[in-house]
Design a protein around this motif. Structure first.
Motif, PDB file in Angstrom:
ATOM      1  N   LEU A 282      75.146  15.994  40.317  1.00  0.00           N
ATOM      2  CA  LEU A 282      75.335  14.571  40.060  1.00  0.00           C
ATOM      3  C   LEU A 282      73.996  13.967  39.634  1.00  0.00           C
TER       4      LEU A 282
ATOM      5  N   VAL B 206      78.868  20.695  38.329  1.00  0.00           N
ATOM      6  CA  VAL B 206      77.558  20.275  37.824  1.00  0.00           C
ATOM      7  C   VAL B 206      76.911  19.342  38.836  1.00  0.00           C
TER       8      VAL B 206
ATOM      9  N   LEU C  48      82.264   9.357  40.819  1.00  0.00           N
ATOM     10  CA  LEU C  48      81.395  10.336  40.171  1.00  0.00           C
ATOM     11  C   LEU C  48      81.148  11.601  40.982  1.00  0.00           C
ATOM     12  N   PRO C  49      80.897  11.536  42.303  1.00  0.00           N
ATOM     13  CA  PRO C  49      80.650  12.786  43.030  1.00  0.00           C
ATOM     14  C   PRO C  49      81.787  13.785  42.929  1.00  0.00           C
TER      15      PRO C  49
ATOM     16  N   GLN D  64      84.014  13.945  40.537  1.00  0.00           N
ATOM     17  CA  GLN D  64      84.081  14.416  39.152  1.00  0.00           C
ATOM     18  C   GLN D  64      83.032  15.491  38.893  1.00  0.00           C
ATOM     19  N   ALA D  65      81.814  15.265  39.386  1.00  0.00           N
ATOM     20  CA  ALA D  65      80.751  16.260  39.209  1.00  0.00           C
ATOM     21  C   ALA D  65      81.091  17.551  39.937  1.00  0.00           C
ATOM     22  N   ASP D  66      81.645  17.430  41.133  1.00  0.00           N
ATOM     23  CA  ASP D  66      82.024  18.612  41.907  1.00  0.00           C
ATOM     24  C   ASP D  66      83.107  19.407  41.185  1.00  0.00           C
TER      25      ASP D  66
ATOM     26  N   ASP E 130      82.591   8.812  31.616  1.00  0.00           N
ATOM     27  CA  ASP E 130      81.970   9.393  32.808  1.00  0.00           C
ATOM     28  C   ASP E 130      82.058  10.914  32.855  1.00  0.00           C
ATOM     29  N   THR E 131      83.252  11.472  32.691  1.00  0.00           N
ATOM     30  CA  THR E 131      83.395  12.920  32.815  1.00  0.00           C
ATOM     31  C   THR E 131      82.669  13.639  31.685  1.00  0.00           C
TER      32      THR E 131
ATOM     33  N   ARG F 137      75.308  16.634  30.643  1.00  0.00           N
ATOM     34  CA  ARG F 137      74.061  16.919  31.371  1.00  0.00           C
ATOM     35  C   ARG F 137      72.826  16.633  30.509  1.00  0.00           C
TER      36      ARG F 137
ATOM     37  N   LEU G  84      78.936  13.577  32.509  1.00  0.00           N
ATOM     38  CA  LEU G  84      78.573  14.555  33.529  1.00  0.00           C
ATOM     39  C   LEU G  84      78.543  15.961  32.948  1.00  0.00           C
TER      40      LEU G  84
END
Length: 312
Positions: free
Chosen positions: A24, A22, A13-14, A16-18, A66-67, A73, A70
């Motif tokens: 996390l 956006v 996840l980190p 993907q968020a990066d 997941d993506t 939001r 994220l």
């Protein structure tokens, strides 16, 4: 080289968020015990009461979102349908949408405080329709992703059959990644590797096996020389049109331009339900993986009541 196995389910996840730019959000796995001894499991994004609930397709699990989650939001739930992910398998192997919807309703009764925007992909879409038909109090709107009850079973679902049939265990995850990509599932190889990692487990003997029940049922059917009896696509359609006709919440169909729903399939749905909205996205069948930002935008606009996107 095979995917590393010494990581947790949230380790991806980190990055993907990066990549999305956006923050996390807090994410946790939650579980609900059901009266029959089974459990339903889900991922909860955010700390506020969920407003969106995501339902995956056959053979997938909550992490397929997941993506998209994220990018969206918003506080939401991504539920593992029965027989998938960390939710219990059913001893009767009944994974029809109406049966799956019963578990989803129990989860929403326990975990939500308001009607949900239900977003369901493939089997999850027909499960969402069954839920909206039987528990309208739980559903504010329904987004169905790349599935209709009338889909041509000789086209897209044939790829699903090929994906589930065969051995239930493998020497490496790379074997499964190659198979998924050859049949048009997933996006880039790293994305497909992530999906395979999150949908498999390592047995005590070191072999890799699917978490979901469908692969095991398909193998049993093949061993019994009845390859059509336990393959996932057979559960996708039987009562779908009746359920959709009973839905009173607004309906949006997302048709993937490179997916399983053809223009005639989409036109049939719209002819049966003239008030339904049809949006086309440039994606494969697993839209949440190959066009997550576009799907997140559509979900957000639907939640806000300001539809966007192209038509048929």
């Amino acid at each position: 080289m095979d995917v590393a196995i010494d990581i947790t389910e949230f380790s991806y996840l980190p990055a993907q968020a990066d990549a999305l730019g956006v923050p996390l959000p807090p994410v946790e796995r939650i579980a609900l015990s059901l009266p029959d001894g089974r459990a339903v499991s889900a991922l909860r994004f955010g700390t506020e009461a969920p407003r969106v609930t995501l339902l995956h397709g056959a053979g997938l699990n909550a992490h397929t979102w997941d993506t998209t989650s994220l990018a969206l939001r918003q506080p939401l739930l991504a539920i593992d349908l029965a027989g998938h992910g960390d939710s219990s398998w059913r001893s009767d192997a009944d994974y029809t949408p109406r049966t799956l919807a019963v578990d989803v309703a129990a989860a929403l009764d326990a975990w939500t405080e308001q009607p949900q925007l239900i977003v369901g992909q493939s089997l999850g879409g027909l499960t969402g329709a069954a839920l909206a038909a039987t528990r309208p109090d739980l559903v504010s709107a329904l987004v169905i992703v790349d599935i209709t009850p009338g889909i041509d079973v000789s086209a897209g679902p044939a790829a699903l059959r090929a994906f589930y049939e065969g051995p239930t265990d493998f020497a490496t995850r790379d074997e499964l990644v190659d198979k998924a990509m050859s049949l048009g599932f997933g996006g880039t190889r790293p994305e497909t590797e992530r999906g395979v990692f999150l949908n498999t487990r390592v047995r005590a003997d070191g072999r890799i096996e699917w978490k979901h029940h469908f692969a095991h049922l398909a193998a049993q059917a093949l061993a019994a020389h009845d390859p059509g009896s336990a393959v996932a696509p057979s559960v996708l359609h039987e009562t779908g049109w009746d359920d959709l006709a009973a839905v009173r919440a607004p309906i949006t169909l997302v048709r993937a331009s490179r997916g399983f729903v053809s223009e005639p399939d989409a036109a049939e749905l719209q002819s049966r339900m003239p008030e339904a909205r049809v949006v086309v996205l440039d994606a494969t069948h697993n839209v949440q993986e190959t066009a997550p930002a576009a799907l997140a935008d559509l979900i957000a606009s639907t939640a806000a009541g300001t539809p966007t996107g192209s038509g048929l």
